[in-house]
Design a protein around this motif. Structure first.
Motif, mmCIF file in Angstrom:
data_model
loop_
_atom_site.group_PDB
_atom_site.id
_atom_site.type_symbol
_atom_site.label_atom_id
_atom_site.label_comp_id
_atom_site.label_asym_id
_atom_site.label_seq_id
_atom_site.Cartn_x
_atom_site.Cartn_y
_atom_site.Cartn_z
ATOM 1 N N ILE A 144 -9.466 8.646 3.629
ATOM 2 C CA ILE A 144 -8.445 8.871 2.594
ATOM 3 C C ILE A 144 -7.063 8.914 3.236
ATOM 4 O O ILE A 144 -6.110 8.299 2.743
ATOM 5 C CB ILE A 144 -8.746 10.174 1.820
ATOM 6 N N ILE A 145 -6.945 9.592 4.366
ATOM 7 C CA ILE A 145 -5.672 9.644 5.080
ATOM 8 C C ILE A 145 -5.233 8.243 5.502
ATOM 9 O O ILE A 145 -4.106 7.839 5.289
ATOM 10 C CB ILE A 145 -5.820 10.506 6.361
ATOM 11 N N GLN A 146 -6.153 7.486 6.080
ATOM 12 C CA GLN A 146 -5.793 6.182 6.618
ATOM 13 C C GLN A 146 -5.258 5.272 5.528
ATOM 14 O O GLN A 146 -4.222 4.632 5.686
ATOM 15 C CB GLN A 146 -7.018 5.538 7.274
ATOM 16 N N ILE A 147 -5.950 5.219 4.411
ATOM 17 C CA ILE A 147 -5.542 4.307 3.343
ATOM 18 C C ILE A 147 -4.267 4.798 2.662
ATOM 19 O O ILE A 147 -3.369 4.027 2.355
ATOM 20 C CB ILE A 147 -6.685 4.158 2.310
ATOM 21 N N SER A 148 -4.152 6.101 2.470
ATOM 22 C CA SER A 148 -2.993 6.558 1.713
ATOM 23 C C SER A 148 -1.738 6.570 2.573
ATOM 24 O O SER A 148 -0.637 6.619 2.056
ATOM 25 C CB SER A 148 -3.253 7.930 1.089
ATOM 26 N N LEU A 149 -1.880 6.498 3.901
ATOM 27 C CA LEU A 149 -0.697 6.423 4.751
ATOM 28 C C LEU A 149 -0.070 5.035 4.700
ATOM 29 O O LEU A 149 1.121 4.882 4.858
ATOM 30 C CB LEU A 149 -1.075 6.711 6.206
#
Lengths: 342, 305
Positions: free
Chosen positions: B258-263
């Motif tokens: 989730i962090i990777q994509i939303s960054l």
């Protein structure tokens, strides 16, 4: 009693020192702003933009993490010379940056490949939104393939071998011995930039023959420092990113020579080989894409790009890239001047 | 006595603060409920959109996750295994440590020792998790794990992330379990002593069973904390989604994805963007189930005293 006294005095003195230190610290940071932009402090160079006093506003930049170090360096110098202007620089990848740029969210985009004219998220979105962009080359990069310094078996890889490692059909538990006979039978720990980065696009196109076609068994990160950490931490790791990140970390990484297969043999990435294109096929141009329409109405944006072109030679070398030949740079300046009408 | 004479006037003269407080309390509660309902609603809506494009069967049974590299595949088990692996290691480390600490604090330590140790333990829980992540990546792995496992452990590994998260949740287990143990009535302990039990026997056979519901609750709470932990896992565990139970491998947990994509810069209507919600919903259901189990366990093991 005297001891008590002395202690108290000591404490007071300490407090005073801290207070003075804090004051002088504050003074130091505010000095450039109060000093005015006219005297170009801190050796910020002879940029013409530094004479344009009283600029204010914010120049918002996103895009390639490869171009980021140059833009960041330019932004720092620019802000020293123009204290009224804020220049936040982000790096969500070339593609990621273009998406924001084409929605009008940013004023300029860093790019490690040209904009995709007929891509829905890039050129087409820009045209639909009426964004008027211009491509300016600011430096040359030699995309660098790195391994751990403890790796004593690999010094040079061919494009085909790189494709074995990073190609879409590469197996999950690829061993070094499968890359080349004689390499140890140890698992290849793969690192690569995220899919939003121009570096990834460029590498996959040059090495795997198709943009975005790559192995799914590599650790990906948009933050090149994460890749540095990954490769620096494991003997059997491999990764790739912009030359500047290698230059920053030569003590933790070993750069591989690349055999482009054009008969040139193994070539190491150096300033000379990147500049004369003998480091093939991984040397490539780096760009900035300012928003022309915005630059016409916002003097701070125009001043920033002027400043960028004026200083990119010194600063791109400083952060580890190869500066443009003078003639090519002059071409960029002319293009920009013609675009913004001045 | 005056009030009894005129009950009507008493209600009319209810002070302003009394009249305001009830709607205020209601508002505060409603805000929480509305937020929760809103989150669940958005999650559900986007997840349904995701499942219109990707079959739920593929999603829940696939063991391969590739959201940004073609061909796109969305097999959430690859992410789930990362989450479960890290949380599992964390629990294996934190349960014994936390329980032993709880026994010490509640039964053995003098009040003076307790007032020193307990706040120190709880300080660990207050360390920003990103700091613990860096600790795992730059200290734990190179200095402790590499010498033990050699080159078979990568720079990023589930083990490193698991240990760090384990350290993170140990105080949670210790603190809640200690409270549960201290709530065991003194009479029970004294009864056992009167029968000639040793201190260790009292701890094992009286205090522990009596406090079991609280202890179980603390473990399950810690487990859901471990499952939801993000920054420490991103830093120490890496971002390579793979279906594995090998703790020496780099993994990507659901939160790390989730962090990777939303960054990055995922367009709103892309399948990657929708997949965020599907993963988040799955995560939500996982912790919800844990919480339900926790409630069940607490009521089942509750010993009346």
């Amino acid at each position: 009693m005297t001891i008590k006294h002395r202690k108290r005095l000591g404490a007071l003195a300490l407090l005073a020192t801290i207070a003075v230190g804090a004051c002088s610290g504050g003074g130091a940071t505010s000095a450039p702003s109060s000093g005015g932009a006219s005297d170009a402090p801190g050796g910020a160079s002879e940029a013409p933009a530094s004479q344009a006093a009283n600029l204010s506003g914010t120049v918002t930049i996103d895009g390639s993490s490869t171009v980021f170090p140059i833009t960041q360096a330019v932004a720092e110098e620019f802000q020293i010379a123009n204290s009224g202007v804020q220049v936040p620089v982000a790096f969500s990848g070339t593609g990621g940056g273009f998406k924001k740029f084409c929605m009008g969210e940013t004023d300029m985009n860093d790019a490690s490949r040209p904009i995709k004219e007929d891509d829905e998220g890039e050129g087409l979105a820009c045209k639909a939104a009426g964004i008027e962009w211009i491509k300016l080359q600011v430096a040359i990069d030699g995309l660098t393939v790195v391994v751990n310094p403890a790796n004593d078996f690999a010094t040079c890889l061919t494009v085909a071998e790189l494709s074995t490692i990073y190609g879409p059909d590469s197996p999950a538990d690829l061993l070094w011995s499968q890359v080349r006979d004689g390499f140890p039978a140890e698992k290849v720990e793969r690192y690569m930039p995220g899919a939003d980065s121009g570096t990834f696009d460029y590498f996959t196109e040059e090495i795997n023959g198709e943009t975005d076609a790559a192995t799914q068994f590599a650790t990906q990160s948009e933050d090149d420092n994460t890749l540095v950490t990954g490769v620096a931490g494991s003997k059997y790791a491999i990764g790739f990113f912009g030359y500047a990140y290698y230059v920053e970390n030569t003590d933790k990484l070993k750069a591989l020579e690349i055999d482009g297969g054009e008969g040139g043999g193994c070539v190491a990435p150096t300033e000379a080989t990147i500049n004369d294109n003998s480091y093939a096929p991984l040397s490539r141009p780096l760009f900035i894409y300012p928003d022309v329409a915005k630059a016409k109405t916002r003097p701070e944006l125009k001043a920033f790009v002027d400043f960028y072109l004026e200083n990119t030679t010194a600063l791109s070398a400083e952060v580890g890239y190869v500066a443009l030949p003078d003639a090519l740079l002059q071409e960029q300046k002319d293009t920009w001047a013609a675009a913004v009408g001045g | 006595m005056n009030g009894a004479a005129a009950p009507g006037s008493f209600t009319r003269r209810k002070p302003a603060s009394e009249r305001i407080i009830e709607p205020l309390l209601f508002l505060a509660t409603a805000l929480g409920v509305v937020t929760t309902v809103g989150i669940v609603g958005v999650l559900a809506y986007e997840t349904v959109e995701f499942f219109l494009r990707i079959s739920p069967v593929d999603f829940f049974t696939g063991t391969h996750w590739s959201a940004s590299i073609k061909p796109y595949t969305f097999g959430v088990l690859a992410l789930m295994s990362g989450t479960v692996l890290v949380a599992g290691i964390a629990i294996i480390i934190a349960v014994p440590l936390g329980l032993l600490a709880a026994f010490l604090l509640s039964e053995y330590a003098s009040p003076r020792v307790r007032t020193v140790i307990k706040p120190m333990l709880e300080t660990i829980a207050g360390i920003p998790t990103i700091v613990l992540g860096f600790f795992g990546l730059y200290f734990l792995t190179p200095n402790l794990l590499k010498p033990i496992f050699g080159d078979s452990i990568g720079t990023f590994s589930a083990l490193s992330a698991g240990i760090v998260v384990g350290v993170l949740i140990t105080p949670l287990i210790a603190s809640i379990s200690e409270d549960a143990m201290r709530a065991v009535p003194r009479g029970l302990r004294e009864g056992a002593y009167a029968m000639g039990a040793t201190k260790f026997e009292v701890v094992r056979k009286v205090v522990f069973p009596a406090a079991l519901s609280g202890i179980m609750a603390s473990i399950i709470l810690a487990a859901s904390r471990a499952i939801g932990e993000t920054m420490a896992v991103v830093l120490a565990g890496g971002t390579q989604p793979q279906f594995t139970l090998d703790p020496l491998e780099s993994v990507q947990s659901m939160t790390a994805f989730i962090i990777q994509i939303s960054l990055g810069d995922t367009p709103q209507d892309s399948i990657q963007f929708k997949s965020l919600f599907a993963v988040a919903a799955t995560l939500f259901v996982m912790t919800l189930i844990l919480n339900l189990i926790s409630n069940r366990v607490v009521s089942r093991f509750r010993t009346g005293y």
